[in-house]
Design a protein around this motif. Structure first.
Motif, short mmCIF file in Angstrom:
data_model
loop_
_atom_site.label_atom_id
_atom_site.label_comp_id
_atom_site.label_asym_id
_atom_site.label_seq_id
_atom_site.Cartn_x
_atom_site.Cartn_y
_atom_site.Cartn_z
N UNK A 10 0.83 -1.20 0.00
CA UNK A 10 0.00 0.00 0.00
C UNK A 10 0.87 1.25 0.00
N UNK A 11 0.23 2.39 -0.21
CA UNK A 11 0.90 3.69 -0.21
C UNK A 11 0.16 4.60 0.77
N UNK A 12 0.87 5.21 1.71
CA UNK A 12 0.20 6.14 2.63
C UNK A 12 -0.26 7.40 1.90
N UNK A 13 -1.28 8.06 2.45
CA UNK A 13 -1.81 9.29 1.87
C UNK A 13 -1.41 10.48 2.72
N UNK A 14 -1.61 11.66 2.20
CA UNK A 14 -1.25 12.89 2.92
C UNK A 14 -1.94 12.98 4.28
N UNK A 15 -3.13 12.45 4.41
CA UNK A 15 -3.85 12.47 5.68
C UNK A 15 -3.27 11.54 6.73
N UNK A 16 -2.30 10.72 6.35
CA UNK A 16 -1.68 9.77 7.28
C UNK A 16 -0.42 10.33 7.94
N UNK A 17 -0.11 11.61 7.69
CA UNK A 17 1.11 12.24 8.23
C UNK A 17 0.85 12.73 9.65
N UNK A 22 6.06 12.56 9.38
CA UNK A 22 6.20 11.13 9.09
C UNK A 22 4.82 10.50 9.11
N UNK A 23 4.75 9.27 8.65
CA UNK A 23 3.48 8.55 8.67
C UNK A 23 3.15 8.16 10.11
N UNK A 24 1.92 8.40 10.52
CA UNK A 24 1.43 8.12 11.86
C UNK A 24 1.59 6.64 12.20
N UNK A 25 2.15 6.36 13.37
CA UNK A 25 2.40 4.99 13.80
C UNK A 25 1.15 4.14 13.83
N UNK A 26 0.01 4.73 14.17
CA UNK A 26 -1.24 3.99 14.20
C UNK A 26 -1.66 3.49 12.84
N UNK A 27 -1.35 4.26 11.80
CA UNK A 27 -1.65 3.83 10.43
C UNK A 27 -0.84 2.59 10.09
N UNK A 28 0.44 2.63 10.43
CA UNK A 28 1.33 1.50 10.17
C UNK A 28 0.83 0.26 10.91
N UNK A 29 0.49 0.45 12.18
CA UNK A 29 0.00 -0.65 13.01
C UNK A 29 -1.26 -1.27 12.40
N UNK A 30 -2.16 -0.45 11.88
CA UNK A 30 -3.38 -0.99 11.29
C UNK A 30 -3.08 -1.80 10.03
N UNK A 31 -2.10 -1.36 9.22
CA UNK A 31 -1.73 -2.12 8.03
C UNK A 31 -1.15 -3.48 8.42
#
Length: 124
Positions: A10-17, A22-31
């Motif tokens: 997947x690719x993170x979006x601007x809203x995930x910063x 940096x990309x929010x840790x919670x987003x990474x954890x959910x992936x």
């Protein structure tokens, strides 16, 4: 880990910063949880639930234009549960260098129709 076969890409979006850019840790954890759930569901041949996350380690930040690959391998198999090692790598820059960004051990339990633990299918 078989780096040829990610469970999820997947690719993170601007809203995930986050506030640091940096990309929010919670987003990474959910992936990671999604990828682990996919693998656990296949092995359990049905519903599973995440019951624990152990030894989570953030190695380096994920950047907005990174392409994220999530790899998963079964580390332990119990009667009703699976411990799955989940590793995340980012492809970055013109060279598309793969950079390890995070790793964790996720435990999933197989569920029956009443959402109670059930035995995993037997290995053949």
């Amino acid at each position: 880990m078989n780096r040829n076969d990610p469970v999820l890409r997947t690719v993170p979006r601007a809203g995930d910063i986050n506030a640091n850019g940096h990309i929010f840790g919670g987003w990474v954890l959910s992936q990671m949880d999604i990828a682990g759930g996919i693998m656990a569901h296949r092995i359990a041949e049905g519903a599973v639930a995440t019951v624990a996350i152990e030894r989570m380690e953030f190695i380096t930040p994920i950047l907005l234009q990174d392409v994220i690959s999530v790899y998963a391998d079964v580390e332990r198999r119990g009667r009703t549960s699976l411990a799955i090692r989940i590793d995340v790598l980012a492809r970055r820059g013109r060279e598309q260098q793969e950079i390890p960004v995070t790793s964790g051990l996720f435990t999933f339990v197989a569920l029956d129709e009443n959402h109670r633990p059930r035995p995993l299918p037997t290995l053949e």
